[in-house]
Write a protein that holds these residues in place. Structure first.
Motif, mmCIF file in Angstrom:
data_model
loop_
_atom_site.group_PDB
_atom_site.id
_atom_site.type_symbol
_atom_site.label_atom_id
_atom_site.label_comp_id
_atom_site.label_asym_id
_atom_site.label_seq_id
_atom_site.Cartn_x
_atom_site.Cartn_y
_atom_site.Cartn_z
ATOM 1 N N LEU A 122 0.823 -1.211 0.000
ATOM 2 C CA LEU A 122 0.000 0.000 0.000
ATOM 3 C C LEU A 122 0.857 1.261 0.000
ATOM 4 O O LEU A 122 0.578 2.218 -0.726
ATOM 5 C CB LEU A 122 -0.912 0.018 1.231
ATOM 6 C CG LEU A 122 -2.207 -0.768 1.115
ATOM 7 C CD1 LEU A 122 -2.979 -0.699 2.416
ATOM 8 C CD2 LEU A 122 -3.053 -0.219 -0.021
ATOM 9 N N LYS A 123 1.921 1.239 0.804
ATOM 10 C CA LYS A 123 2.787 2.410 0.849
ATOM 11 C C LYS A 123 3.439 2.643 -0.507
ATOM 12 O O LYS A 123 3.521 3.766 -0.990
ATOM 13 C CB LYS A 123 3.874 2.243 1.923
ATOM 14 C CG LYS A 123 3.360 2.434 3.330
ATOM 15 C CD LYS A 123 4.493 2.499 4.336
ATOM 16 C CE LYS A 123 5.199 1.173 4.480
ATOM 17 N NZ LYS A 123 6.231 1.187 5.518
ATOM 18 N N LEU A 124 3.895 1.552 -1.120
ATOM 19 C CA LEU A 124 4.529 1.688 -2.439
ATOM 20 C C LEU A 124 3.532 2.251 -3.445
ATOM 21 O O LEU A 124 3.859 3.134 -4.230
ATOM 22 C CB LEU A 124 5.057 0.335 -2.922
ATOM 23 C CG LEU A 124 6.395 -0.087 -2.344
ATOM 24 C CD1 LEU A 124 6.759 -1.485 -2.805
ATOM 25 C CD2 LEU A 124 7.500 0.880 -2.750
ATOM 26 N N MET A 125 2.298 1.723 -3.394
ATOM 27 C CA MET A 125 1.294 2.213 -4.334
ATOM 28 C C MET A 125 1.036 3.700 -4.111
ATOM 29 O O MET A 125 0.974 4.487 -5.063
ATOM 30 C CB MET A 125 -0.015 1.425 -4.179
ATOM 31 C CG MET A 125 0.032 0.073 -4.839
ATOM 32 S SD MET A 125 -1.369 -0.963 -4.345
ATOM 33 C CE MET A 125 -2.636 -0.294 -5.391
ATOM 34 N N ALA A 126 0.882 4.087 -2.834
ATOM 35 C CA ALA A 126 0.625 5.500 -2.537
ATOM 36 C C ALA A 126 1.776 6.365 -3.022
ATOM 37 O O ALA A 126 1.578 7.423 -3.618
ATOM 38 C CB ALA A 126 0.403 5.693 -1.041
ATOM 39 N N CYS A 127 3.014 5.907 -2.779
ATOM 40 C CA CYS A 127 4.188 6.668 -3.208
ATOM 41 C C CYS A 127 4.231 6.805 -4.722
ATOM 42 O O CYS A 127 4.503 7.887 -5.256
ATOM 43 C CB CYS A 127 5.478 5.987 -2.735
ATOM 44 S SG CYS A 127 5.793 6.186 -0.998
ATOM 45 N N VAL A 128 3.973 5.706 -5.413
ATOM 46 C CA VAL A 128 4.061 5.732 -6.874
ATOM 47 C C VAL A 128 2.994 6.658 -7.454
ATOM 48 O O VAL A 128 3.277 7.510 -8.299
ATOM 49 C CB VAL A 128 3.917 4.298 -7.440
ATOM 50 C CG1 VAL A 128 3.662 4.341 -8.932
ATOM 51 C CG2 VAL A 128 5.166 3.487 -7.129
ATOM 52 N N ILE A 129 1.766 6.528 -6.961
ATOM 53 C CA ILE A 129 0.675 7.360 -7.490
ATOM 54 C C ILE A 129 0.931 8.825 -7.167
ATOM 55 O O ILE A 129 0.848 9.703 -8.033
ATOM 56 C CB ILE A 129 -0.677 6.907 -6.898
ATOM 57 C CG1 ILE A 129 -1.015 5.511 -7.412
ATOM 58 C CG2 ILE A 129 -1.778 7.886 -7.270
ATOM 59 C CD1 ILE A 129 -2.180 4.859 -6.716
ATOM 60 N N SER A 130 1.282 9.086 -5.904
ATOM 61 C CA SER A 130 1.541 10.465 -5.488
ATOM 62 C C SER A 130 2.689 11.054 -6.309
ATOM 63 O O SER A 130 2.600 12.170 -6.825
ATOM 64 C CB SER A 130 1.861 10.491 -3.999
ATOM 65 O OG SER A 130 2.334 11.737 -3.603
ATOM 66 N N GLY A 131 3.772 10.281 -6.452
ATOM 67 C CA GLY A 131 4.945 10.752 -7.194
ATOM 68 C C GLY A 131 4.607 11.047 -8.644
ATOM 69 O O GLY A 131 5.018 12.075 -9.192
ATOM 70 N N ALA A 132 3.855 10.139 -9.271
ATOM 71 C CA ALA A 132 3.522 10.325 -10.689
ATOM 72 C C ALA A 132 2.722 11.610 -10.872
ATOM 73 O O ALA A 132 2.983 12.395 -11.783
ATOM 74 C CB ALA A 132 2.729 9.122 -11.201
ATOM 75 N N LEU A 133 1.763 11.848 -9.979
ATOM 76 C CA LEU A 133 0.927 13.042 -10.125
ATOM 77 C C LEU A 133 1.723 14.320 -9.837
ATOM 78 O O LEU A 133 1.563 15.332 -10.522
ATOM 79 C CB LEU A 133 -0.280 12.963 -9.185
ATOM 80 C CG LEU A 133 -1.382 11.986 -9.613
ATOM 81 C CD1 LEU A 133 -2.409 11.810 -8.516
ATOM 82 C CD2 LEU A 133 -2.049 12.470 -10.893
#
Lengths: 293, 413, 247, 319
Positions: free
Chosen positions: D206-217
């Motif tokens: 979940l943390k990785l997903m949040a980081c990836v999505i947040s980073g991409a945006l």
């Protein structure tokens, strides 16, 4: 371009510079390291102290170091007040001081910046003293007095604070509060009072540190922003709350920076120190001299 | 939905407020952004004061075209990201008649395409080679830089005449200093000099002792420094402490900050011997019609405004910007941007910093940058800089007020 | 399902855990069959919590293996173990503070129970309410977790653990700091849970509770097993009396 | 639940429609220049909150993501003349990668240590860009915009609309995360990571997903800035201001609900834009400082929290 003399020189200058970093970080080592207050306004307080020293030096011709000592009690009170405010807003309410604490102190830092600009203008300021601009010959080497002053003050501060924290009742109480607040309460001591006192000391130390800052280089109102990264870097690398660790970590940082600066090219210097910080955080999150085992 | 109306509403308020005052008086509006906060604020405030002095002078003379002159100024926080919106506001909401550029290159760079697209004249303010890629034919820089390489070549010429064969370059890792270093590198190659040291240092550098040791070890004849105010002081202090070596004949060149009153006051005797670029100095040859009167007014107002008490570097050029626009509007008789630009391009303009003629790219046709050596400076005294002879002009020849003292160590005494 | 094989539900073999130079668990091996009520005792610092951290996956072990329902789970992450059927409560309650009691349970139902059977949102809501009712917390469903009393917190932790549909429930000192009537209340709850195809490991300092609850008791001291057997056998063991009861 | 979905998407469509209509109807350019900046901050604040608000990992490196977005666009434009959509998509990919690396940091660091690590990473990345001559290095780089695409007759209007689309995308993603299983899982791990893990929440994933999505945006929001400014220099692109403003906006709005950062960005972003063209002096910075302190002290849950509190009080009053 490598030569042994240059390397030796870089190491000596680096150690002195590191001591300067230690002096400006050691207050944070108490407030953030021991008390867990995310004090991002620490460098802003520092710059404020420098302007206080500048004021005394410029208008009354007071020696900068003496001026630093003179404003120390004022900063102690200022620290007591700041902690009270922080405590009432965050710690008392309990949960999740982290982000809001950071935001709170950023706000304070901005307010301080603007107050300095309104009072002193945006131009950079510096002080005059006999030891500013002179150097000390040591064989082939020449060592700026400014840095020697920083060295002496930093070492003295470290020794004093280490003694204070280990030898006095209050000092031991401060260290205890960092480790186990409940135990202290059971002993009948008021942890809030102790933390407030400690924060006062952390801020008072800034009086001297601010004097060093303006002795070593001129200051301008937004200088604090460059020091946020550097001071936290030192404190975290040291391991939270270790006074001697702060000195050693700062020296490591200073030497690494100067060696890169002198021998490899200055433009990569900031990256090197922060890469070191990242490395330390990744391998030893508790820092080089961390209190947690 | 709510989001949009809120957004629209605020714009409407902003537009309304300013539009209604504009109609009442109908002055000629000159719009600009100027750094009031951030790293460029010191220069920005001094420059603005220069322009304000001109505004008051021209209004005292009855304004332009029978209308009063009004300045519309916003703070760009020394940042490039603020200026496009500000200049759009100036153009589309405030509907200003004339545009002045903000102080320095970074805030100016993002404006150039916008201004070109709108066909507006832009009076530049001490930016460096900002028009070279955009090629806007209605851009005029008030700074006396002249052709891109003239700056470095005047300094290196001095060095070569003094017998210098090798050069060390030390430049801040920021845009202006890097541009200076680049031209210096090119000129050095052209002159057949050997570059023995070439480094960029990051803007956050606190202590220069280490770098200077390395520089000293390279044993250069000429040291060309392109630095910003906080570093300039740090470098000179370190030079004083570490020494620079007896073989250095010429030191300085492109140090920003050694033109600012407070910095000069702080450094005092450390300045002696440094040869540095400058724009205006209180040397006999630098006075033109109105220069003296300008500085009398400026000096008075600088104290209240808490800006540079000397104000030699930027303020007279801010005033000169106004003078040039004044002459152009008077000659053309309207605010037609094309006609004004044509006039500015084709004529020589009399200003308090001397006559100005523009080249095709909007820079000065001939460089007006002076190279001057600090002499006999004492500590903690700002008034000494107001007397001639403290900064002896070595270049250009027509303004020359003395000869270079070499080597550097000798000149420091 | 579990009755068909003779293998135990949980097998711990030769488990060792060191922190720096300190050995918290030293070569511990024990089998726990399905359906057992297993008591774990020992003085402070004897390794009880370390052991259950190793079972639930909060700590990595080296060497040693943990086998659960015939599967080696030594290298699995905690949440995977939870989904395999290992649930726990904490010595100091760790509720999700920003949530209500109901939402605390929904986390478990959303994440842990999902692998067993896909149920609709309404089904999950029903399951959640039935667990809360059984725990006597139905009236507190929409109360913030920060507003609960100590005993309610303990119950909520057990309820949250139950919501993961565990085969093995580890209760880490769920009765610490409770009054004697509250201790009985929680003990009754645990007893009632144990009836239903759930194996329970109970760590406890309150001796009467352990004696009443356990089929079998194990005593740890300094990371080693010093006694294992029926409650009475362990209590009679002299080393246990020396180490634990301090006599 | 379904009904709120209809409301949301209708609102989003109306918002985009209105943005498009604005570009066709309004001749005055200033609303687009200023509006672009506000929209950009909405995307930044919403994206930041996915990690900083939902998961409680305070990323201080917003400027690093933003700056990398800018420089990805600069590089692609200079090297290949890549069009705007490609610049944005590539920036999102770069941001996702950076987010993944950030996610790995969360393995070892929590709380303020994580924040400090992000500051360190920002400085390292900025230094690297400063030393990269191809994209201008410290001296910065000027860019020439290509011709604008129909139906827009002005590049800034197009950028305004593009940024409006990014806003809808970011808000939709953030709203989806908040309402889905991910949101509850992130909330749980924010409260207590070990308890969450032991309740079956795959915290690392979940943390990785949040980081990836947040980073991409975050990175995607930075990409159009290259064309907006037509200029890039490291000091501006990696300005600390982006990190602080984004954090301030999220906190002022409130991080418990997707709408919080949107409200915060509108309130603070608009205030900043207005101050720039009204008071326009150091007082500007003072207002930001005072607002930060006031909100943090008086409204710790942000505007969203205030609204909820008032609503709850009213409900209690009625009941």
């Amino acid at each position: 371009m490598f030569s042994f003399e240059l390397l030796l020189d870089a190491v000596v200058i680096g150690v002195l510079l590191g001591c300067f970093y230690a002096a400006v970080s050691i207050g944070l080592s108490i407030s953030f390291g021991l008390l867990d207050v995310p004090h991002v306004a620490h460098p802003a307080f520092l710059v404020l102290a420098s302007y206080g020293v500048y004021f005394l030096n410029e208008h009354y011709g007071v020696d900068p170091l003496l001026a630093g000592l003179l404003i120390t009690p004022l900063f102690f009170l200022f620290g007591l007040l700041a902690y009270r405010l922080y405590y009432e807003t965050f710690e008392k309410r309990g949960s999740d001081a982290g982000v809001r604490g950071i935001a709170f102190f950023f706000g304070i830092a901005f307010i301080i910046e603007v107050l300095i600009i309104l009072q002193f203008g945006v131009d950079q300021r510096s002080v005059t003293a006999d030891y500013v601009g002179q150097s000390w010959r040591l064989g082939d080497m020449r060592i700026p007095f400014r840095l020697v002053v920083a060295f002496v003050v930093a070492v003295a501060l470290t020794i004093l604070l280490t003694l204070y924290l280990s030898r006095t009742f209050m000092g031991r109480a401060i260290r205890a509060v960092a480790q186990d607040q409940e135990a202290l309460r059971l002993m009948g001591a008021n942890p809030i009072r102790i933390k407030q006192w400690a924060f006062g000391i952390a801020t008072a130390v800034l009086g001297i540190a601010g004097a060093l800052l303006i002795i070593v280089a001129p200051v301008e109102p937004t200088l604090d922003r460059t020091y946020i990264g550097r001071t936290f870097c030192v404190v975290v690398m040291a391991g939270l709350g270790s006074m001697s660790g702060t000195l050693v970590a700062a020296i490591i940082l200073g030497v690494a920076e100067t060696i890169v600066l002198t021998l490899f090219g200055a433009s990569w210097a900031p990256a090197i120190s922060f890469a070191m910080l990242l490395g330390v955080l990744a391998v030893r999150p508790q820092g080089l001299f961390g209190r947690r085992s | 939905m709510k989001r949009r109306t809120l957004l629209g509403g605020t714009f409407a308020v902003a537009m309304f407020g300013l539009a209604s005052t504009a109609l009442a008086q109908q002055p000629i509006k000159i719009g600009m952004s100027m750094a009031q906060t951030g790293g460029l604020a010191g220069g920005g405030k001094a420059s603005l004061l220069g322009i304000e002095v001109w505004r008051d002078d021209v209004n005292a003379r009855g304004g332009l075209l029978g209308r009063k002159v009004e300045l519309v100024v916003y703070d760009d926080k020394s940042s490039a990201s603020e200026t496009p919106a500000i200049y759009s506001k100036l153009l589309d909401v405030d509907k200003v008649d004339i545009l002045f550029a903000p102080y320095a290159t970074v805030p100016t760079a993002p404006l150039m395409p916008l201004v070109k697209q709108r066909g507006m004249l832009l009076m530049g303010n001490f930016s460096f080679q900002v028009n070279s890629k955009v090629g806007h034919d209605m851009w005029f820089n008030n700074a006396p830089w002249g052709p891109a390489d003239s700056w470095a070549s005047s300094f290196l010429d001095l060095g070569q005449k003094a017998g210098g064969k090798s050069i060390a370059l030390l430049a801040a890792d920021q845009e202006f200093a890097q541009n200076l270093a680049k031209t210096a590198r090119e000129v050095a190659t052209k002159l057949g000099m050997q570059v023995v040291f070439d480094q960029a240092y990051p803007p956050s550098t606190v202590e220069f002792s280490g770098i200077l040791r390395a520089l000293k070890a390279a044993k250069p004849d000429i040291v060309y420094v392109a630095s910003y105010p906080p570093d300039s002081a740090g470098i000179l202090r370190a030079v004083n402490e570490i020494g620079i070596g007896d073989n250095v004949k010429l030191f300085g060149g492109g140090m920003v900050g050694l033109q600012f009153g407070t910095v000069m006051e702080n450094l005092g005797s450390l300045l002696n011997g440094v040869v540095n670029y400058n724009t205006w100095l209180p040397e006999p040859n630098m006075y033109n019609e109105g220069t003296k009167a300008f500085f009398e007014t400026y000096t008075k107002r600088a104290v209240e405004a808490k800006v540079d008490p000397l104000g030699y570097y930027l303020a007279p050029y801010g005033y000169a910007s106004g003078q040039m626009i004044e002459q152009a509007i008077k000659a053309v008789g309207s605010l037609d941007q094309k006609a004004l630009a044509k006039y500015l391009r084709e004529n020589t303009h009399k200003t308090i910093v001397g006559p100005i003629t523009f080249a095709a790219d909007g820079e000065w046709k001939e460089s007006g940058v002076v190279q001057a050596q600090f002499r006999g400076i004492k500590d903690k005294n700002i008034e000494q800089f107001r007397t001639p002879g403290r900064q002896v002009i070595l270049f250009p020849a027509k303004l020359k007020s003395g000869d270079l003292i070499t080597p550097f160590e000798a000149a420091r005494k | 399902m579990t009755g068909e094989t003779q293998a135990p539900l949980l097998r711990i073999s030769a488990l060792t855990k060191r922190f720096g130079g300190f050995t918290a668990l030293d070569n511990v091996s024990v089998d726990i069959p399905a359906g057992e009520r297993f008591g774990l005792i020992g003085p402070n610092g004897s390794g009880k919590t370390t052991l259950i951290n190793c079972i639930s996956g909060a700590f990595r072990t080296e060497p040693g293996t943990v086998t659960f329902r015939d599967e080696d789970i030594t290298r699995l992450q905690p949440h995977v173990r939870t989904r395999r059927g290992i649930a726990r409560s904490f010595q100091i309650p760790r509720p999700f503070r920003s949530m209500t009691v109901a939402e605390n349970l929904m986390v478990a139902l959303d994440f842990a129970a999902a692998t067993d059977d896909v149920v609709s949102a309404i089904d999950r809501r029903d399951t959640m309410m039935s667990i809360l009712t059984r725990m006597g917390l139905a009236s507190k469903a929409n109360v913030s977790a920060t507003k609960l009393s100590q005993v309610e917190l303990r119950k909520m932790e057990l309820a949250r653990a139950m919501a993961t549909h565990p085969k093995l429930l580890i209760s880490d000192e769920a009765m610490a700091g409770l009054s004697s009537s509250e201790v009985d209340e929680v003990l009754d709850l645990l007893m009632s849970l144990a009836g239903q195809d759930i194996t329970i490991i109970m760590i406890e300092h309150i001796m009467q509770a352990v004696m009443r609850f356990s089929d079998r008791v194990m005593c740890l001291e300094a990371g080693k097993i010093i006694a294992i057997g029926t409650p009475n056998e362990v209590m009679a063991n002299q080393r246990v009396q020396e180490a634990y009861l301090g006599t | 639940m379904k009904r709120s979905g209809i409301y949301f998407w209708t609102g989003a469509a109306l918002f985009l429609g209105a943005a498009l209509l604005m570009t066709q109807v309004i001749g005055n350019q200033y609303p687009f220049f200023a509006g672009y900046v506000i929209l950009q901050f909405i995307v930044l604040a919403v994206a930041w909150s996915i990690l900083g608000g939902y998961a409680g990992y305070v990323n201080f490196g917003t400027a690093a993501f933003f700056g990398m977005g800018v420089y990805t666009a600069v590089f692609l434009f200079k090297a290949f003349g890549a069009p705007l959509p490609v610049q944005i998509a590539a920036a999102a990919a770069v941001g996702a990668l950076m987010g993944f690396a950030l996610g790995l940091l969360t393995l070892r660091m929590q709380g303020i240590f994580f924040s400090i690590a992000t500051i360190a990473a920002t400085i390292i990345i900025e230094t690297a860009i400063t030393n990269w001559r191809y994209v201008g290095g410290a001296a910065g780089i000027q860019l020439q915009r290509p011709a604008v695409t129909a139906p827009f007759d002005n590049y800034v209007e197009m950028l305004f609309f593009v940024q409006a689309m990014l806003v809808v995308l970011a808000v939709a993603v953030s709203r989806y995360i908040q309402r889905s299983w991910m949101g509850r899982g992130l909330q749980a791990l924010k409260d207590d990571e070990l308890a969450a893990e032991c309740t079956g929440v795959p915290t690392l994933r979940l943390k990785l997903m949040a980081c990836v999505i947040s980073g991409a945006l975050l990175c995607a929001a930075g990409a159009p800035a290259a064309m907006y400014l037509q200029y890039a220099d490291p000091a501006s692109a990696f300005n600390l201001n982006y990190s602080v403003s984004t954090l301030a906006m999220s906190l002022i709005g409130g991080t418990a609900h997707w709408a919080g950062p949107v409200i915060g960005a509108i309130v603070l972003g608009t205030t900043q834009q207005l101050l720039t063209v009204t008071i326009s002096s150091e007082v500007n910075v003072l207002v930001l400082g005072v607002m930060l302190v006031l909100f943090v002290v008086a409204a710790p849950e942000g505007i969203i929290g205030l609204v909820r509190k008032i609503r709850r009080k009213r409900n209690e009053g009625e009941g």
